[in-house]
Design a protein around this motif. Structure first.
Motif, mmCIF file in Angstrom:
data_model
loop_
_atom_site.group_PDB
_atom_site.id
_atom_site.type_symbol
_atom_site.label_atom_id
_atom_site.label_comp_id
_atom_site.label_asym_id
_atom_site.label_seq_id
_atom_site.Cartn_x
_atom_site.Cartn_y
_atom_site.Cartn_z
ATOM 1 N N ASP A 97 0.837 -1.221 0.014
ATOM 2 C CA ASP A 97 0.065 0.010 0.029
ATOM 3 C C ASP A 97 0.752 1.191 -0.045
ATOM 4 O O ASP A 97 0.608 2.319 -0.556
ATOM 5 N N ARG A 98 2.073 1.245 0.515
ATOM 6 C CA ARG A 98 2.936 2.251 0.520
ATOM 7 C C ARG A 98 3.879 2.364 -0.660
ATOM 8 O O ARG A 98 4.851 3.068 -0.568
ATOM 9 N N LYS A 99 3.621 1.272 -1.607
ATOM 10 C CA LYS A 99 4.482 1.280 -2.600
ATOM 11 C C LYS A 99 5.695 0.896 -2.289
ATOM 12 O O LYS A 99 6.752 1.419 -2.766
ATOM 13 N N LEU A 100 6.224 0.168 -1.541
ATOM 14 C CA LEU A 100 7.336 -0.605 -0.780
ATOM 15 C C LEU A 100 7.447 -2.162 -1.112
ATOM 16 O O LEU A 100 6.486 -2.638 -0.687
ATOM 17 N N PRO A 101 8.587 -2.281 -1.821
ATOM 18 C CA PRO A 101 9.658 -1.764 -2.398
ATOM 19 C C PRO A 101 9.126 -0.925 -3.594
ATOM 20 O O PRO A 101 7.842 -1.182 -3.961
ATOM 21 N N PHE A 102 9.892 -0.303 -4.227
ATOM 22 C CA PHE A 102 9.340 0.670 -5.332
ATOM 23 C C PHE A 102 8.995 -0.093 -6.450
ATOM 24 O O PHE A 102 7.958 0.568 -7.108
ATOM 25 N N ARG A 103 9.531 -0.961 -6.935
ATOM 26 C CA ARG A 103 9.179 -1.712 -7.923
ATOM 27 C C ARG A 103 7.902 -2.658 -7.670
ATOM 28 O O ARG A 103 8.045 -3.533 -6.903
#
Length: 434
Positions: A210-216
């Motif tokens: 939900d926090r876009k972690l990791p970025f990919r």
């Protein structure tokens, strides 16, 4: 060979001295806790038994306090519940065994009970360290999950490669099978412990995603796939249900309509439980001899276990039978209920305090979160932990919190307590792993 259990401690101290407490926690303590089995021990005269974890985890709060990572950590009711529960267990062991055994249990309660709880309390006071700890545990868990495919297919546990080289006997050497595959235990000794571990991590992975972690996005998918593989290859129904409960509560908490949805869900659940009561009673009344499916046989075993052992509980309800003196009734050695198991060991007060130490932070955090903005990053993590804790409360009616799962659960309890005091404060939680 047995001195190898000291290597994580030595590495932790070295990293702590040269790189700081944060690096030691994230880079040494958590990987050792997740990846190294808890049943390899070294007994030295005059001190409690040494494992890969106990002395290592005991250093965690010391390192964090020395680094002054204590902002926002205030006394809480759960602190008292955890401490009082430990004292009840120690008192029971003193009464059932002797002072020497009580001292040993006190040391283990501090190292593997109070210490991981306080690591969670302290870690949650620092956003960067909190995200890093969650991230590394999820990544390690995903790695274990992918390794479980090898264990299921090849019938060999890659985390237990030193069993044949270890001097003396090593416990947990059996293999269980269900649904045509080997049930995977990984570094957690038993499939139900492995399943419980993965069930706790899935809501945390959902929050990271939900926090876009990791970025990919591919990395996020791989992490989730690894955790799901680990859960499925444990073939443990209780943890699977606990994971579903955790995710449902988390998703409900993230909704803008959480209060009306919760009211409707509660009413529907109550109505459904009333309508299904007769069918459930009929299902559970089947004996093991009359069971037609494996799931019926498992349910029958647990029903018989409760009936048989509740009679034993009545013999020593307040103090239990001690750590190693729990009687075996009718050959039912596997007590697949954490609350019953603790009652038999240390008495009903200890079991009640254990349950309250789970319920209290979950309920207090949920109450604070009910009024927090939906977009609050602390709040969204808080709902993931609330779901995790309620899922664990349900799961523990069908499994026991054994090996490292107990420390991971205590870590999350500590995080929940500190987060309760932080909800609503401005923060940039979840912006990066560091």
């Amino acid at each position: 060979m047995q001195a190898a259990v000291l290597l994580p401690v030595l590495l932790f101290v070295a990293v702590w001295l040269f790189r700081g407490a944060r690096s030691a926690i994230v880079g040494v303590l958590l990987p050792s806790l997740v990846l190294l089995p808890a049943y390899y021990v070294w007994k030295l005269p005059g001190i409690p038994v040494v494992t890969f974890h106990n002395y290592l985890v005991a250093l965690g709060p010391v390192a964090l306090i020395s680094a002054r990572i204590t902002t926002g950590v205030r006394p809480a009711l759960t602190d008292l519940l955890v401490l009082t529960g430990a004292m009840c267990a120690i008192s029971s062991e003193w009464g059932n065994a002797n002072l020497h055994e009580a001292k040993n249990l006190a040391a283990m309660m501090f190292m593997l009970g109070l210490a991981p709880y306080w690591i969670g309390r302290l870690v949650a006071s620092s956003d960067g360290l909190l995200v890093a700890c969650i991230g590394v545990v999820v990544m390690l868990g995903a790695g274990v999950g992918f390794a479980s495919v090898f264990e299921a297919r090849m019938g060999s546990n890659p985390f237990d490669f030193w069993r044949g080289r270890w001097p003396g006997s090593v416990p947990w050497d059996g293999a269980l099978y269900r649904a045509g595959i080997r049930r995977c235990a990984g570094p957690f000794a038993h499939p139900i412990c492995a399943g419980f571990f993965f069930s706790m991590l899935i809501p945390l992975w959902a929050w990271l995603a939900d926090r876009k972690l990791p970025f990919r996005s591919l990395q996020r998918v791989l992490l989730g796939s690894g955790l799901l593989l680990g859960l499925l290859t444990s073939v443990s129904r209780g943890p699977m249900l606990g994971a579903m409960v955790g995710v449902l509560i988390m998703r409900l908490g993230w909704s803008r309509w959480r209060l009306p949805i919760a009211a409707v869900a509660l009413a529907t659940g109550l109505l459904g439980s009333v309508l299904a009561a007769d069918k459930v009673e009929g299902y559970l009344s089947v004996t093991r001899g009359d069971a037609k499916t494996e799931s019926q046989e498992t349910a029958a075993y647990r029903t018989e276990m409760l009936v048989n052992y509740l009679e034993v509980v009545r013999e020593e309800p307040w103090q239990g039978f001690g750590r190693y003196q729990v009687p075996v009734v009718k050959g039912q050695k596997s007590i697949d209920n954490q609350y019953l198991f603790l009652t038999l060991q240390y008495g009903l007060p200890h079991a009640v305090l254990f349950l309250l130490a789970l319920l209290t932070p979950a309920c207090l955090l949920a109450w604070r979160l009910a009024w927090a903005p939906v977009t609050d990053p602390h709040g969204r993590l808080g709902w993931a932990i609330v779901g995790l804790l309620f899922g664990a409360i349900g799961t523990l009616t069908t499994v026991f919190a054994g090996t490292q799962t107990a420390q991971i659960l205590l870590l999350m309890q500590g995080m929940a307590v500190t987060l309760t005091g932080r909800i609503g404060r401005s923060a940039s939680l979840g912006t990066r792993l560091q």
